[in-house]
Structure formats: structure tokens, C-alpha cells
Design a protein around this motif. Structure first.
Motif, PDB file in Angstrom:
ATOM      1  N   THR A   1      79.988  54.450  -9.198  1.00 11.70           N
ATOM      2  CA  THR A   1      80.445  55.850  -9.171  1.00 11.70           C
ATOM      3  C   THR A   1      80.038  56.623 -10.420  1.00 11.70           C
ATOM      4  O   THR A   1      80.243  57.834 -10.470  1.00 11.70           O
ATOM      5  CB  THR A   1      81.975  55.929  -9.024  1.00 11.70           C
ATOM      6  N   ILE A   2      79.484  55.949 -11.433  1.00  9.73           N
ATOM      7  CA  ILE A   2      79.094  56.662 -12.654  1.00  9.73           C
ATOM      8  C   ILE A   2      77.598  56.969 -12.621  1.00  9.73           C
ATOM      9  O   ILE A   2      76.847  56.367 -11.853  1.00  9.73           O
ATOM     10  CB  ILE A   2      79.471  55.872 -13.934  1.00  9.73           C
ATOM     11  N   THR A   3      77.186  57.904 -13.458  1.00  9.54           N
ATOM     12  CA  THR A   3      75.786  58.341 -13.462  1.00  9.54           C
ATOM     13  C   THR A   3      74.884  57.295 -14.111  1.00  9.54           C
ATOM     14  O   THR A   3      75.346  56.433 -14.868  1.00  9.54           O
ATOM     15  CB  THR A   3      75.631  59.663 -14.240  1.00  9.54           C
ATOM     16  N   ASN A   4      73.583  57.409 -13.840  1.00  9.53           N
ATOM     17  CA  ASN A   4      72.607  56.504 -14.459  1.00  9.53           C
ATOM     18  C   ASN A   4      72.632  56.618 -15.975  1.00  9.53           C
ATOM     19  O   ASN A   4      72.464  55.631 -16.689  1.00  9.53           O
ATOM     20  CB  ASN A   4      71.200  56.799 -13.942  1.00  9.53           C
ATOM     21  N   GLU A   5      72.831  57.833 -16.479  1.00  7.84           N
ATOM     22  CA  GLU A   5      72.867  58.055 -17.926  1.00  7.84           C
ATOM     23  C   GLU A   5      74.065  57.332 -18.542  1.00  7.84           C
ATOM     24  O   GLU A   5      73.964  56.734 -19.612  1.00  7.84           O
ATOM     25  CB  GLU A   5      72.949  59.564 -18.203  1.00  7.84           C
ATOM     26  N   GLU A   6      75.192  57.349 -17.851  1.00 10.88           N
ATOM     27  CA  GLU A   6      76.384  56.643 -18.333  1.00 10.88           C
ATOM     28  C   GLU A   6      76.155  55.132 -18.315  1.00 10.88           C
ATOM     29  O   GLU A   6      76.555  54.429 -19.246  1.00 10.88           O
ATOM     30  CB  GLU A   6      77.599  57.021 -17.482  1.00 10.88           C
ATOM     31  N   VAL A   7      75.491  54.656 -17.273  1.00  9.43           N
ATOM     32  CA  VAL A   7      75.168  53.222 -17.189  1.00  9.43           C
ATOM     33  C   VAL A   7      74.278  52.811 -18.356  1.00  9.43           C
ATOM     34  O   VAL A   7      74.502  51.781 -19.005  1.00  9.43           O
ATOM     35  CB  VAL A   7      74.492  52.882 -15.839  1.00  9.43           C
ATOM     36  N   LYS A   8      73.250  53.631 -18.636  1.00  4.72           N
ATOM     37  CA  LYS A   8      72.331  53.317 -19.737  1.00  4.72           C
ATOM     38  C   LYS A   8      73.074  53.208 -21.063  1.00  4.72           C
ATOM     39  O   LYS A   8      72.838  52.284 -21.848  1.00  4.72           O
ATOM     40  CB  LYS A   8      71.241  54.386 -19.851  1.00  4.72           C
ATOM     41  N   MET A   9      73.983  54.156 -21.314  1.00  4.53           N
ATOM     42  CA  MET A   9      74.708  54.135 -22.581  1.00  4.53           C
ATOM     43  C   MET A   9      75.621  52.907 -22.676  1.00  4.53           C
ATOM     44  O   MET A   9      75.696  52.257 -23.718  1.00  4.53           O
ATOM     45  CB  MET A   9      75.515  55.422 -22.771  1.00  4.53           C
ATOM     46  N   LEU A  10      76.278  52.564 -21.579  1.00  7.23           N
ATOM     47  CA  LEU A  10      77.120  51.361 -21.572  1.00  7.23           C
ATOM     48  C   LEU A  10      76.283  50.104 -21.823  1.00  7.23           C
ATOM     49  O   LEU A  10      76.700  49.213 -22.576  1.00  7.23           O
ATOM     50  CB  LEU A  10      77.852  51.215 -20.237  1.00  7.23           C
ATOM     51  N   ARG A  11      75.122  50.046 -21.209  1.00 10.10           N
ATOM     52  CA  ARG A  11      74.263  48.869 -21.396  1.00 10.10           C
ATOM     53  C   ARG A  11      73.795  48.744 -22.842  1.00 10.10           C
ATOM     54  O   ARG A  11      73.725  47.640 -23.383  1.00 10.10           O
ATOM     55  CB  ARG A  11      73.074  48.926 -20.448  1.00 10.10           C
ATOM     56  N   LEU A  12      73.446  49.882 -23.448  1.00  8.27           N
ATOM     57  CA  LEU A  12      73.032  49.833 -24.856  1.00  8.27           C
ATOM     58  C   LEU A  12      74.155  49.272 -25.721  1.00  8.27           C
ATOM     59  O   LEU A  12      73.910  48.465 -26.618  1.00  8.27           O
ATOM     60  CB  LEU A  12      72.633  51.227 -25.357  1.00  8.27           C
ATOM     61  N   LYS A  13      75.371  49.688 -25.437  1.00  6.03           N
ATOM     62  CA  LYS A  13      76.511  49.262 -26.251  1.00  6.03           C
ATOM     63  C   LYS A  13      76.909  47.820 -25.954  1.00  6.03           C
ATOM     64  O   LYS A  13      77.087  47.014 -26.859  1.00  6.03           O
ATOM     65  CB  LYS A  13      77.711  50.199 -26.004  1.00  6.03           C
ATOM     66  N   TYR A  14      77.047  47.464 -24.684  1.00  2.00           N
ATOM     67  CA  TYR A  14      77.663  46.188 -24.340  1.00  2.00           C
ATOM     68  C   TYR A  14      76.696  45.075 -23.946  1.00  2.00           C
ATOM     69  O   TYR A  14      77.023  43.913 -24.129  1.00  2.00           O
ATOM     70  CB  TYR A  14      78.713  46.393 -23.242  1.00  2.00           C
ATOM     71  N   GLU A  15      75.521  45.411 -23.442  1.00  5.95           N
ATOM     72  CA  GLU A  15      74.548  44.363 -23.133  1.00  5.95           C
ATOM     73  C   GLU A  15      73.587  44.138 -24.293  1.00  5.95           C
ATOM     74  O   GLU A  15      73.253  43.014 -24.617  1.00  5.95           O
ATOM     75  CB  GLU A  15      73.752  44.712 -21.867  1.00  5.95           C
ATOM     76  N   HIS A  16      73.139  45.248 -24.884  1.00  5.62           N
ATOM     77  CA  HIS A  16      72.180  45.138 -25.981  1.00  5.62           C
ATOM     78  C   HIS A  16      72.864  45.108 -27.338  1.00  5.62           C
ATOM     79  O   HIS A  16      72.197  44.974 -28.372  1.00  5.62           O
ATOM     80  CB  HIS A  16      71.162  46.285 -25.912  1.00  5.62           C
ATOM     81  N   ASP A  17      74.182  45.274 -27.341  1.00  5.90           N
ATOM     82  CA  ASP A  17      75.007  45.161 -28.540  1.00  5.90           C
ATOM     83  C   ASP A  17      74.568  46.108 -29.665  1.00  5.90           C
ATOM     84  O   ASP A  17      74.586  45.753 -30.833  1.00  5.90           O
ATOM     85  CB  ASP A  17      75.011  43.706 -29.040  1.00  5.90           C
ATOM     86  N   LEU A  18      74.159  47.330 -29.293  1.00  6.39           N
ATOM     87  CA  LEU A  18      73.795  48.327 -30.298  1.00  6.39           C
ATOM     88  C   LEU A  18      75.066  48.966 -30.835  1.00  6.39           C
ATOM     89  O   LEU A  18      76.040  49.154 -30.103  1.00  6.39           O
ATOM     90  CB  LEU A  18      72.898  49.406 -29.703  1.00  6.39           C
ATOM     91  N   ASP A  19      75.055  49.308 -32.116  1.00  3.82           N
ATOM     92  CA  ASP A  19      76.227  49.978 -32.665  1.00  3.82           C
ATOM     93  C   ASP A  19      76.184  51.468 -32.341  1.00  3.82           C
ATOM     94  O   ASP A  19      75.177  52.003 -31.874  1.00  3.82           O
ATOM     95  CB  ASP A  19      76.381  49.721 -34.167  1.00  3.82           C
ATOM     96  N   ILE A  20      77.292  52.126 -32.574  1.00  3.63           N
ATOM     97  CA  ILE A  20      77.455  53.540 -32.234  1.00  3.63           C
ATOM     98  C   ILE A  20      76.391  54.393 -32.922  1.00  3.63           C
ATOM     99  O   ILE A  20      75.805  55.288 -32.315  1.00  3.63           O
ATOM    100  CB  ILE A  20      78.876  54.026 -32.608  1.00  3.63           C
ATOM    101  N   LYS A  21      76.121  54.116 -34.185  1.00  7.19           N
ATOM    102  CA  LYS A  21      75.146  54.908 -34.942  1.00  7.19           C
ATOM    103  C   LYS A  21      73.755  54.832 -34.323  1.00  7.19           C
ATOM    104  O   LYS A  21      73.049  55.827 -34.243  1.00  7.19           O
ATOM    105  CB  LYS A  21      75.107  54.455 -36.401  1.00  7.19           C
ATOM    106  N   GLU A  22      73.360  53.658 -33.868  1.00  5.98           N
ATOM    107  CA  GLU A  22      72.041  53.491 -33.257  1.00  5.98           C
ATOM    108  C   GLU A  22      71.966  54.232 -31.920  1.00  5.98           C
ATOM    109  O   GLU A  22      70.965  54.877 -31.611  1.00  5.98           O
ATOM    110  CB  GLU A  22      71.725  52.006 -33.058  1.00  5.98           C
ATOM    111  N   ILE A  23      73.018  54.147 -31.131  1.00  6.30           N
ATOM    112  CA  ILE A  23      73.032  54.861 -29.851  1.00  6.30           C
ATOM    113  C   ILE A  23      72.988  56.369 -30.113  1.00  6.30           C
ATOM    114  O   ILE A  23      72.247  57.101 -29.449  1.00  6.30           O
ATOM    115  CB  ILE A  23      74.273  54.481 -29.022  1.00  6.30           C
ATOM    116  N   ALA A  24      73.759  56.824 -31.088  1.00  2.00           N
ATOM    117  CA  ALA A  24      73.782  58.253 -31.438  1.00  2.00           C
ATOM    118  C   ALA A  24      72.385  58.712 -31.857  1.00  2.00           C
ATOM    119  O   ALA A  24      71.928  59.788 -31.469  1.00  2.00           O
ATOM    120  CB  ALA A  24      74.793  58.503 -32.553  1.00  2.00           C
TER     121      ALA A  24
END
Length: 184
Positions: free
Chosen positions: A130-153
Motif C-alpha cells: 500500500t506504500i509508494t515505490n519511493e517510500e519502499v526505496k527509503m525503507l530499504r536504504l535504512k533497513y536493508e542496506h543499513d544506511l544512516d539518516i545522514k546518508e539517506i538525507a
């Protein structure tokens, strides 16, 4: 000539009427360091203070409609900050953790767990759809690729607070959908 600085209460009204994040982000920028310092003074731990600050702003964001201007926004915010920190400290003092070793875990689990786990996984998959592709990408960066907030930002050209808020909102959407689907 610079534009006049909007009062906190005006920013809240503008946010509530338009839901444009820039108004809430202005409040966040004004008060995040002050809330962090208050949390740090109570916890004496910068990691907890940072987590609590984030949690407090999420709480404030979701309760902005409850701000009735009986006091200034800063007073209301500091009251929420103090109460939240004290609740967390009290809760931390009450909770004890127990480590379960592998042998004990096998004794606790039973065969129906795998069926229940499969049902939960299927429900979660439907909720995530039910969430957008963009939301999925951001979740994956954080939780699958273990990127920190600063890197995602940095990758999204956003402020840290915006990334935290987007992740929080996405998690909330998934949780709400998951809960809804479990109760169908």
C-alpha cells in the motif's frame, strides 16, 4: 529587507491548514537543539537524548491539533519533552531483560508458530504493497542496506529531520495497514 519571522503559533496554524512540511520543519529547526539539551540533561546519554528528541517531535507532530494556545508553543513542547523523558526513564527502571538461549527457544516454540508466522508475513506483504515505490526505496536504504539518516538525507537532498519524519510516516502507514488487515 528580510521577511518577518513567523511566530510559532502562526506556523502551527499554517501547518494545520495546509499540511505543508516546511512549517513544521521550521518549528523543528527552532527547537530540536533545545529539546535535545533538555533530554540530555535528564538522561546524561547523547544517544538516548537523540532518540528521545526524535520521538518527542513525532509525538508533537501527531498531536499538533491538541495545541490550544493556552501557553506558548515552547512551554507546551518543553512540557511534552520533560514528561516523555521522565516516562522513558521510569520505564527503563522497571524493565528487566532476560536472555533466551537457543536451546530454550526451541522448547518455547511450537509447530503452530510457523503457520502463524506465515500468516503474519503474508499480511505484512499486503500492508507494504500500500506504500509508494519511493517510500519502499527509503525503507530499504535504512533497513536493508543499513544506511544512516545522514546518508539517506544526502542521497535525497533532504534534511535529516525530513528523512526521519518520512521513515516514521511510512512505518506508521504500514503498521496501520497491517493492524487493519489483521482485524479483517
Amino acid at each position: 529587507m528580510t521577511a518577518p519571522v513567523a511566530k510559532d503559533e502562526d506556523l502551527i496554524r499554517m501547518y494545520l491548514s495546509t499540511h505543508k512540511n516546511k512549517y513544521f520543519e521550521t518549528l523543528y529547526q527552532r527547537y530540536a537543539n533545545k529539546v535535545f539539551r533538555r533530554c540530555y540533561s535528564l538522561t546524561k546519554c547523547s544517544a538516548k537524548a537523540e532518540d528521545y528528541t526524535h520521538d518527542i517531535f513525532i509525538r508533537v507532530h501527531s498531536n499538533l491539533t491538541n495545541f490550544k494556545e493556552r501557553s506558548t508553543f515552547s512551554t507546551w513542547l518543553y512540557s511534552i519533552s520533560y514528561n516523555y523523558c521522565m516516562d522513558q526513564i521510569r520505564q527503563g527502571n522497571r524493565l528487566t531483560t532476560v536472555t533466551i538461549d537457543d536451546e530454550m527457544a526451541h522448547l518455547i516454540a511450537d509447530e503452530s508458530d510457523s503457520d502463524q508466522h506465515e500468516d503474519q508475513l503474508q499480511t505484512l506483504t499486503l500492508a507494504i504493497q500500500t506504500i509508494t515505490n519511493e517510500e519502499v526505496k527509503m525503507l530499504r536504504l535504512k533497513y536493508e542496506h543499513d544506511l544512516d539518516i545522514k546518508e539517506i538525507a544526502r542521497r535525497y537532498n533532504l534534511k535529516d529531520s525530513a528523512v526521519k519524519m518520512r521513515l516514521k510516516r511510512t512505518r506508521d502507514k504500514i503498521r496501520d495497514q497491517y493492524t487493519y488487515r489483521l482485524n479483517i
